[in-house]
Scaffold this active site. Sequence first.
Site, PDB file in Angstrom:
ATOM      1  N   ASP A  35       0.785  -1.245   0.000  1.00 16.98           N
ATOM      2  CA  ASP A  35       0.000   0.000   0.000  1.00 16.98           C
ATOM      3  C   ASP A  35       0.821   1.301   0.000  1.00 16.98           C
ATOM      4  OD1 ASP A  35      -1.951  -1.914   0.244  1.00 16.98           O
ATOM      5  OD2 ASP A  35      -2.638  -1.299   2.239  1.00 16.98           O
ATOM      6  N   GLU A  56      -4.499  -0.904  -1.538  1.00 20.71           N
ATOM      7  CA  GLU A  56      -5.781  -0.973  -0.825  1.00 20.71           C
ATOM      8  C   GLU A  56      -6.804  -0.189  -1.634  1.00 20.71           C
ATOM      9  OE1 GLU A  56      -5.586   0.048   3.318  1.00 20.71           O
ATOM     10  OE2 GLU A  56      -7.753   0.093   3.532  1.00 20.71           O
ATOM     11  N   LYS A 115      -6.449  -5.069  -2.889  1.00 16.51           N
ATOM     12  CA  LYS A 115      -6.991  -5.676  -1.669  1.00 16.51           C
ATOM     13  C   LYS A 115      -8.039  -4.768  -1.020  1.00 16.51           C
ATOM     14  CE  LYS A 115      -3.643  -4.726   1.963  1.00 16.51           C
ATOM     15  NZ  LYS A 115      -4.129  -3.427   2.320  1.00 16.51           N
ATOM     16  N   LYS A 170      -7.510  -5.093   5.230  1.00 15.82           N
ATOM     17  CA  LYS A 170      -6.202  -4.725   5.759  1.00 15.82           C
ATOM     18  C   LYS A 170      -5.172  -5.775   5.342  1.00 15.82           C
ATOM     19  CE  LYS A 170      -8.495  -1.684   8.420  1.00 15.82           C
ATOM     20  NZ  LYS A 170      -9.944  -1.500   8.343  1.00 15.82           N
ATOM     21  N   VAL A 206       3.268   0.299   4.221  1.00 10.44           N
ATOM     22  CA  VAL A 206       2.530   1.052   5.238  1.00 10.44           C
ATOM     23  C   VAL A 206       1.117   0.493   5.394  1.00 10.44           C
ATOM     24  CG1 VAL A 206       3.866   3.139   4.779  1.00 10.44           C
ATOM     25  CG2 VAL A 206       1.737   2.787   3.529  1.00 10.44           C
ATOM     26  N   THR A 207       0.506   0.776   6.565  1.00 10.71           N
ATOM     27  CA  THR A 207       1.161   1.231   7.773  1.00 10.71           C
ATOM     28  C   THR A 207       1.544   0.010   8.606  1.00 10.71           C
ATOM     29  OG1 THR A 207      -0.940   1.434   8.966  1.00 10.71           O
ATOM     30  CG2 THR A 207      -0.128   3.404   7.854  1.00 10.71           C
ATOM     31  N   CYS A 250      -2.063  -2.518   7.904  1.00 11.65           N
ATOM     32  CA  CYS A 250      -2.046  -3.468   6.777  1.00 11.65           C
ATOM     33  C   CYS A 250      -0.797  -4.341   6.749  1.00 11.65           C
ATOM     34  CB  CYS A 250      -2.208  -2.700   5.478  1.00 11.65           C
ATOM     35  SG  CYS A 250      -3.852  -1.963   5.359  1.00 11.65           S
ATOM     36  N   GLN A 265       9.020 -13.815  21.599  1.00 11.91           N
ATOM     37  CA  GLN A 265       8.786 -15.248  21.864  1.00 11.91           C
ATOM     38  C   GLN A 265       9.422 -16.140  20.790  1.00 11.91           C
ATOM     39  OE1 GLN A 265       4.629 -15.954  23.522  1.00 11.91           O
ATOM     40  NE2 GLN A 265       4.364 -13.980  22.507  1.00 11.91           N
TER      41      GLN A 265
HETATM   42  C1  C5J Z   1      -2.988   0.640   5.585  1.00 15.56           C
HETATM   43  C2  C5J Z   1      -4.852   1.758   6.581  1.00 15.56           C
HETATM   44  N1  C5J Z   1      -2.424   0.415   4.406  1.00 15.56           N
HETATM   45  N2  C5J Z   1      -4.181   2.185   7.639  1.00 15.56           N
HETATM   46  N3  C5J Z   1      -4.229   1.161   5.546  1.00 15.56           N
HETATM   47  O1  C5J Z   1      -2.394   0.431   6.617  1.00 15.56           O
HETATM   48  O2  C5J Z   1      -6.035   1.937   6.477  1.00 15.56           O
END
Ligand code: C5J
Length: 226
Positions: A26, A74, A131, A134, A159-160, A164, A204
């Site tokens: 994204d 996205e 997509k 997320k 990102v972020t 996602c 872990q």
């Molecule tokens: C992504 C969002 N790409 N924060 N989208 O993280 O909506």
Amino acid sequence: MNTIPALPYDYPLPTSLDHLALVIIDMQRDFLEPGGFGEALGNDVSQLQAIVPQLETLLQTFRELDLPIIHTQECHEPNLSDCPNSKLKRGNANLRIGDRSAMGRILVRGEPGNAIIPALAPRPHEIVVHKPGKGAFYNTPLSSILQKYEITHLLITGVTTEVCVQSTMREANDRGYECLLVEDCTASYFSAFKAATIEMLRAQGGIIGWTSTADKICQKLSKALS
Ligand code: C5J
């Protein structure tokens, strides 16, 4: 065994590097550019822009080595039929998915703001996964693409970090993929969220996967094929 220096321990590379893909999540104008959706929601987009140079270097290395590259975007259909209320009704009520902004309709496929930033624009033969969620596996052909190309290992960027990127890495781990998050090629509008995500994914004994940095990866990959 060929490994990349990583945390919590070295990341084992697959026997053939053809099974390793770079996943870029994204990196879209709406999240990174001033005037886009991210900034309209009150976020400082410079935090996201800061990762672009390292990501360009990593992308260039994958291109030079002719290794698989997968970009995600996205986005939703113009009629928003693929956007459930659980997503549509969240956030700032004055600016929602499908609304008009300075860069076109927010998170709608084909709108200017929905495009990947020019510095990382996909080349024609590179895979682009659209997509609606997320995670990059939800309601996309990503699983069948990975199976078709026999990809088993994923280097995850974009990102972020806590939304996602993290969702995708968890989905991939559940499906059996060996995932490494590239720390300096992922960003959040909230630096504490990025730091926490990195810590929890590799806690872990690497419960979800590994983390490393672009320079270590590029160094190793260039050597591996020399
Ligand atoms: C992504 C969002 N790409 N924060 N989208 O993280 O909506």
